[in-house]
Design a protein around this motif. Sequence first.
Motif, mmCIF file in Angstrom:
data_model
loop_
_atom_site.group_PDB
_atom_site.id
_atom_site.type_symbol
_atom_site.label_atom_id
_atom_site.label_comp_id
_atom_site.label_asym_id
_atom_site.label_seq_id
_atom_site.Cartn_x
_atom_site.Cartn_y
_atom_site.Cartn_z
ATOM 1 N N GLU A 81 -23.517 -12.455 6.071
ATOM 2 C CA GLU A 81 -22.688 -12.648 4.885
ATOM 3 C C GLU A 81 -21.227 -12.777 5.303
ATOM 4 O OE1 GLU A 81 -25.443 -10.258 1.627
ATOM 5 O OE2 GLU A 81 -23.713 -9.233 2.504
ATOM 6 N N PHE A 82 -20.458 -13.535 4.519
ATOM 7 C CA PHE A 82 -19.039 -13.721 4.800
ATOM 8 C C PHE A 82 -18.326 -14.039 3.498
ATOM 9 C CE2 PHE A 82 -21.225 -17.747 5.317
ATOM 10 C CZ PHE A 82 -20.409 -18.683 4.689
ATOM 11 N N THR A 83 -17.007 -13.870 3.504
ATOM 12 C CA THR A 83 -16.217 -14.091 2.301
ATOM 13 C C THR A 83 -15.127 -15.118 2.594
ATOM 14 O OG1 THR A 83 -16.566 -11.757 1.757
ATOM 15 C CG2 THR A 83 -14.986 -12.964 0.420
ATOM 16 N N LEU A 84 -14.985 -16.088 1.704
ATOM 17 C CA LEU A 84 -14.003 -17.145 1.855
ATOM 18 C C LEU A 84 -12.777 -16.869 0.989
ATOM 19 C CD1 LEU A 84 -16.404 -20.222 1.733
ATOM 20 C CD2 LEU A 84 -15.390 -19.151 3.763
ATOM 21 N N PHE A 85 -11.604 -17.013 1.585
ATOM 22 C CA PHE A 85 -10.330 -16.782 0.917
ATOM 23 C C PHE A 85 -9.464 -18.027 1.014
ATOM 24 C CE2 PHE A 85 -11.665 -12.481 1.332
ATOM 25 C CZ PHE A 85 -10.854 -11.673 0.540
ATOM 26 N N ASN A 86 -8.479 -18.116 0.123
ATOM 27 C CA ASN A 86 -7.389 -19.052 0.315
ATOM 28 C C ASN A 86 -6.599 -18.640 1.561
ATOM 29 O OD1 ASN A 86 -7.254 -20.899 -2.198
ATOM 30 N ND2 ASN A 86 -7.598 -18.864 -3.032
ATOM 31 N N LEU A 87 -5.726 -19.521 2.027
ATOM 32 C CA LEU A 87 -4.987 -19.225 3.250
ATOM 33 C C LEU A 87 -3.991 -18.082 3.087
ATOM 34 C CD1 LEU A 87 -4.328 -22.690 4.907
ATOM 35 C CD2 LEU A 87 -5.953 -20.919 5.584
ATOM 36 N N ASP A 88 -3.760 -17.620 1.849
ATOM 37 C CA ASP A 88 -2.919 -16.434 1.700
ATOM 38 C C ASP A 88 -3.630 -15.177 2.181
ATOM 39 O OD1 ASP A 88 -4.784 -15.901 -0.304
ATOM 40 O OD2 ASP A 88 -3.351 -16.044 -1.955
ATOM 41 N N GLN A 89 -4.944 -15.287 2.463
ATOM 42 C CA GLN A 89 -5.777 -14.192 2.944
ATOM 43 C C GLN A 89 -5.838 -13.025 1.953
ATOM 44 O OE1 GLN A 89 -5.144 -13.103 7.079
ATOM 45 N NE2 GLN A 89 -4.466 -15.171 7.602
ATOM 46 N N ARG A 90 -5.506 -13.313 0.697
ATOM 47 C CA ARG A 90 -5.516 -12.291 -0.352
ATOM 48 C C ARG A 90 -6.389 -12.690 -1.543
ATOM 49 N NH1 ARG A 90 -1.473 -8.581 -0.663
ATOM 50 N NH2 ARG A 90 -1.479 -8.743 -2.941
ATOM 51 N N THR A 91 -6.548 -13.980 -1.751
ATOM 52 C CA THR A 91 -7.229 -14.470 -2.942
ATOM 53 C C THR A 91 -8.549 -15.120 -2.568
ATOM 54 O OG1 THR A 91 -5.043 -14.994 -3.867
ATOM 55 C CG2 THR A 91 -6.980 -15.848 -5.027
ATOM 56 N N PRO A 92 -9.698 -14.467 -2.876
ATOM 57 C CA PRO A 92 -10.989 -15.102 -2.586
ATOM 58 C C PRO A 92 -11.159 -16.385 -3.388
ATOM 59 C CG PRO A 92 -11.260 -12.747 -3.082
ATOM 60 C CD PRO A 92 -9.854 -13.113 -3.453
ATOM 61 N N LEU A 93 -11.948 -17.296 -2.861
ATOM 62 C CA LEU A 93 -12.248 -18.507 -3.610
ATOM 63 C C LEU A 93 -12.930 -18.124 -4.923
ATOM 64 C CD1 LEU A 93 -13.554 -21.089 -0.991
ATOM 65 C CD2 LEU A 93 -11.215 -20.467 -1.590
ATOM 66 N N GLY A 94 -12.465 -18.745 -6.017
ATOM 67 C CA GLY A 94 -13.022 -18.442 -7.326
ATOM 68 C C GLY A 94 -12.307 -17.329 -8.062
ATOM 69 N N TRP A 95 -11.293 -16.734 -7.441
ATOM 70 C CA TRP A 95 -10.524 -15.660 -8.070
ATOM 71 C C TRP A 95 -9.151 -16.182 -8.476
ATOM 72 C CZ3 TRP A 95 -11.483 -9.964 -7.183
ATOM 73 C CH2 TRP A 95 -12.797 -9.722 -6.750
ATOM 74 N N PRO A 96 -8.613 -15.704 -9.606
ATOM 75 C CA PRO A 96 -7.235 -16.066 -9.948
ATOM 76 C C PRO A 96 -6.258 -15.362 -9.019
ATOM 77 C CG PRO A 96 -8.042 -14.444 -11.495
ATOM 78 C CD PRO A 96 -9.205 -14.795 -10.617
ATOM 79 N N LYS A 97 -5.145 -15.993 -8.738
ATOM 80 C CA LYS A 97 -4.153 -15.375 -7.874
ATOM 81 C C LYS A 97 -3.619 -14.095 -8.505
ATOM 82 C CE LYS A 97 -0.201 -16.568 -4.960
ATOM 83 N NZ LYS A 97 0.741 -17.637 -4.564
ATOM 84 N N ASN A 98 -3.626 -13.014 -7.730
ATOM 85 C CA ASN A 98 -3.167 -11.693 -8.180
ATOM 86 C C ASN A 98 -3.978 -11.173 -9.371
ATOM 87 O OD1 ASN A 98 -1.029 -11.697 -6.248
ATOM 88 N ND2 ASN A 98 0.202 -12.950 -7.645
ATOM 89 N N GLY A 99 -5.236 -11.591 -9.456
ATOM 90 C CA GLY A 99 -6.081 -11.148 -10.552
ATOM 91 C C GLY A 99 -7.522 -11.009 -10.123
ATOM 92 N N VAL A 100 -8.411 -10.826 -11.102
ATOM 93 C CA VAL A 100 -9.833 -10.696 -10.846
ATOM 94 C C VAL A 100 -10.582 -11.645 -11.783
ATOM 95 C CG1 VAL A 100 -9.666 -8.290 -10.093
ATOM 96 C CG2 VAL A 100 -10.092 -8.798 -12.497
ATOM 97 N N PRO A 101 -11.813 -12.023 -11.432
ATOM 98 C CA PRO A 101 -12.592 -12.883 -12.331
ATOM 99 C C PRO A 101 -12.799 -12.217 -13.686
ATOM 100 C CG PRO A 101 -13.581 -12.810 -10.146
ATOM 101 C CD PRO A 101 -12.510 -11.767 -10.155
ATOM 102 N N ASN A 102 -12.924 -13.048 -14.717
ATOM 103 C CA ASN A 102 -13.092 -12.485 -16.060
ATOM 104 C C ASN A 102 -14.542 -12.141 -16.371
ATOM 105 O OD1 ASN A 102 -14.246 -14.997 -16.428
ATOM 106 N ND2 ASN A 102 -12.558 -15.804 -17.680
ATOM 107 N N ARG A 103 -15.439 -12.354 -15.398
ATOM 108 C CA ARG A 103 -16.824 -11.959 -15.553
ATOM 109 C C ARG A 103 -17.231 -11.082 -14.379
ATOM 110 N NH1 ARG A 103 -20.245 -17.053 -15.475
ATOM 111 N NH2 ARG A 103 -18.662 -17.622 -13.943
#
Length: 415
Positions: free
Chosen positions: A176-198
């Motif tokens: 298993e692995f996790t993909l992030f934007n290059l900011d290394q803080r925001t996973p793909l599919g997540w809003p920046k500085n936030g969490v998914p709404n589901r």
Amino acid sequence: MKLAVASLLIGAAAAFAPAANTAARTSALNMVQQLNIQTGQSQLDTAVVDRFNALAYPADKVLAEYVWVDAKGECRSKTRTLPVARTEAVDKLPRWNFDGSSTGQAPGDDSEVILRPCRIFKDPFRPRSDGLDNILVMCDTYTPAGEALPTNTRAIAAKAFDGKEDEEVWFGLEQEFTLFNLDQRTPLGWPKNGVPNRAQGPYYCSAGPENSFGRAVTDAMYRCCLYAGIEISGTNGEVMPGQQEYQVGPCVGIDAGDQLFMSRYILQRVCEEFQVYCTLHPKPIVEGDWNGAGMHTNVSTKAMREAGGLDVIKKAIYKLGAKHQEHIAVYGEGNELRLTGKFETASIDQFSFGVANRGASVRIGRDTEAEGCGYFEDRRPSSNADPYLVTGKIMATIMEDVEVPEITPLDRAEA
């Protein structure tokens, strides 16, 4: 594992698409204008890159990418040119060396580390059409005197497998692995500085732009592994958005570690192309109700696959339970954040096993129980665990000729 997937794909496509104005001849100056200083990475004009990739390779030479594991358990590599005849078998490949002081594997005043080739794979990043293959070479590391480095975990695992070829032990590793934007803080599919709404649930093995993030990366890695000759057996989207999984195996003995490490190298190279950050951290998001990431390890010896194999499996599990803490010590860093007894894990402090129970340390599948033979799954290794250490430790433990207490299986209601 919330950047919309459309943004990811559009961004990746824009980074690698040819210039819209084809009338103007592409130049190095044009290419410089394409560099994106905000990411810290060069997004090169593919018209320039393709111009050089189109050049033919010499018919008598092969490019060999030597890959090894550094002091942090990450893959490094460098390339050399070899005559075709030297690449026909792993024992014909020459040894090489590198500066170990730059990888944490040697002091500066005696920095030379020797690379010993162990396994050859086809290179999916440098294909050629002349009937030859450029190659990736999995290596382990030694001092000039021939002693295995302390970071050479392959040599440690080899001791557990040597002389046990008749056991025909198979390993299947679920990475298993996790993909992030290059900011290394925001996973793909997540809003920046936030969490998914589901909450997690709809993302596992999902489809659709609102559910699946990073499929293009995983599919590209899949194709590259197949091309390379890795026994990759499948992929799927995982429970947390932005998290993915692939499986390698069944592989026999030490080859499981060789193949898994090379697959990790290929994954990193693919993410480099897509300009996506990949982490193997077992709990990249610690706040909120999100799954961690593991490297579940499926194990089957010849005796386990034959009639009466279920009893052999249970005895092996009892041995694993007797050495629970020894195994936890080599099952990856940060695993205490993941093995909490929640989110499909068992507690790091207590060993357990059960049938079809993903809340247990070790799981026996329903098919194995029904058929009376098969395999077991050790669910404890973390996603960043060293596959050489994991497979070698399991092999050493289950092959011991010792009597250990039986363990009562975990009841499903307790999970």
